[in-house]
Design an enzyme around this catalytic site. Structure first.
Site, mmCIF file in Angstrom:
data_model
loop_
_atom_site.group_PDB
_atom_site.id
_atom_site.type_symbol
_atom_site.label_atom_id
_atom_site.label_comp_id
_atom_site.label_asym_id
_atom_site.label_seq_id
_atom_site.Cartn_x
_atom_site.Cartn_y
_atom_site.Cartn_z
ATOM 1 N N ASP A 295 -9.807 124.777 112.694
ATOM 2 C CA ASP A 295 -8.728 124.745 113.673
ATOM 3 C C ASP A 295 -9.165 124.088 114.995
ATOM 4 O OD1 ASP A 295 -6.211 125.281 114.557
ATOM 5 O OD2 ASP A 295 -6.489 127.441 114.797
ATOM 6 N N ASN B 40 2.061 123.511 107.313
ATOM 7 C CA ASN B 40 1.823 122.220 107.993
ATOM 8 C C ASN B 40 2.950 121.216 107.759
ATOM 9 O OD1 ASN B 40 -1.772 122.389 107.546
ATOM 10 N ND2 ASN B 40 -0.580 122.939 109.306
#
Ligand code: V0D
Length: 255
Positions: free
Chosen positions: A35, A83
């Protein structure tokens, strides 16, 4: 394998790696939520895709380090089912990264006896992405070294729901009785059925959450969170996470 780790450590100054680094067992399976790529780009005034591109270079380094020190399974959360909500331009760029990574790295992965695997659903993935990943899986399926497991178009709740549906169908068909269902029945219907659960989860960028990642599998895993953004994540950070894991295991081992 531990001597590789010790040799690696010997090349560093003592200040680099906590001295408990070589005691305690290595985690067999490490999972990483990579991340902070967009934030890294924003901090540098670059487009988000620059963060993803830089993040892929870190994948190369960490895969090599993990393989060299004897990690058995490395799972990388590359693309979640959530996503898809990102701008199309960014999704298209992201879905081009597997082939970009594999065209550069597959020969080295093969040379290092790494086996590429995938968890996730192939639904909606573009053909060019699928072709690249399926080739890597085929070309490395007989390798016996580290398993490099990419979580691609993966969502844990979807995975668990599909597993429960499969078990439900077996109950309906009379193959199974509800009262005799065990954790193993569920586990064998998960996408990770052939893998041991992660011993260590690493998440970068300071977020302290699982983001629908391996929710069943991480039940007993050690978690290590760092504020370092993935594109800035170094081999040193990776080894520190492992050293902390080993220290925790050593302490619990004494209980
Ligand atoms: C599909 C999205 C995506 C994003 C991505 N990023 C961007 C986000 C996280 C940071 C790392 C770089 N990487 N890095 C390697 C892969 C990859 C996936 C499957 C495979 F078989 C080989 C490589 C990758 N895939």
């Amino acid at each position: 394998m531990l001597e590789i780790f010790s040799k690696w450590k010997a090349n560093l100054t003592s200040a680099d790696v906590p001295d408990q680094a070589e005691e305690g067992e290595l985690p067999q399976h490490i999972a990483i939520i990579m991340d902070g790529n967009g934030r890294w780009a924003k901090k540098k005034g670059l487009p988000r895709i620059a963060g993803h591109r830089e993040g892929m270079k870190v994948v190369t380094k960490i895969v090599r380090t993990a393989s060299n020190i004897g990690i058995e399974v490395l799972t990388l959360y590359a693309f979640s089912t959530e996503n898809w909500k990102r701008p199309k331009k960014e999704v298209d760029y992201l879905l081009g990264l597997p082939e970009r990574y594999l065209s550069a790295e597959l020969p080295k992965l093969i040379e290092n006896n790494v086996q590429v695997r995938l968890i996730g659903t192939t639904e909606n993935l573009p053909d060019h992405t699928l072709r690249a990943v399926e080739k890597a899986i085929k070309d490395t399926k007989h390798n016996t070294g580290m398993i490099l497991n990419f979580a691609l178009n993966y969502g844990s709740r979807f995975e668990m729901l599909e597993a429960m549906k499969s078990v439900g169908r077996k109950i309906e068909s009379g193959e199974l009785k509800a009262d005799f269902i065990t954790e193993e029945h569920i586990q064998t219907h998960l996408m990770t059925s052939k893998l041991k659960d992660p011993d260590l989860l690493i998440r970068t960028s300071g977020e302290i959450r699982l983001s629908n990642f391996m929710l069943w599998q991480l039940a007993y895993s050690e978690f290590w969170f760092t504020d370092v953004l993935w594109p800035d994540f170094k081999e040193q950070d990776f080894m520190e996470a492992i050293a902390v894991y080993q220290k925790r295991k050593r302490r619990y081992g004494g209980v």
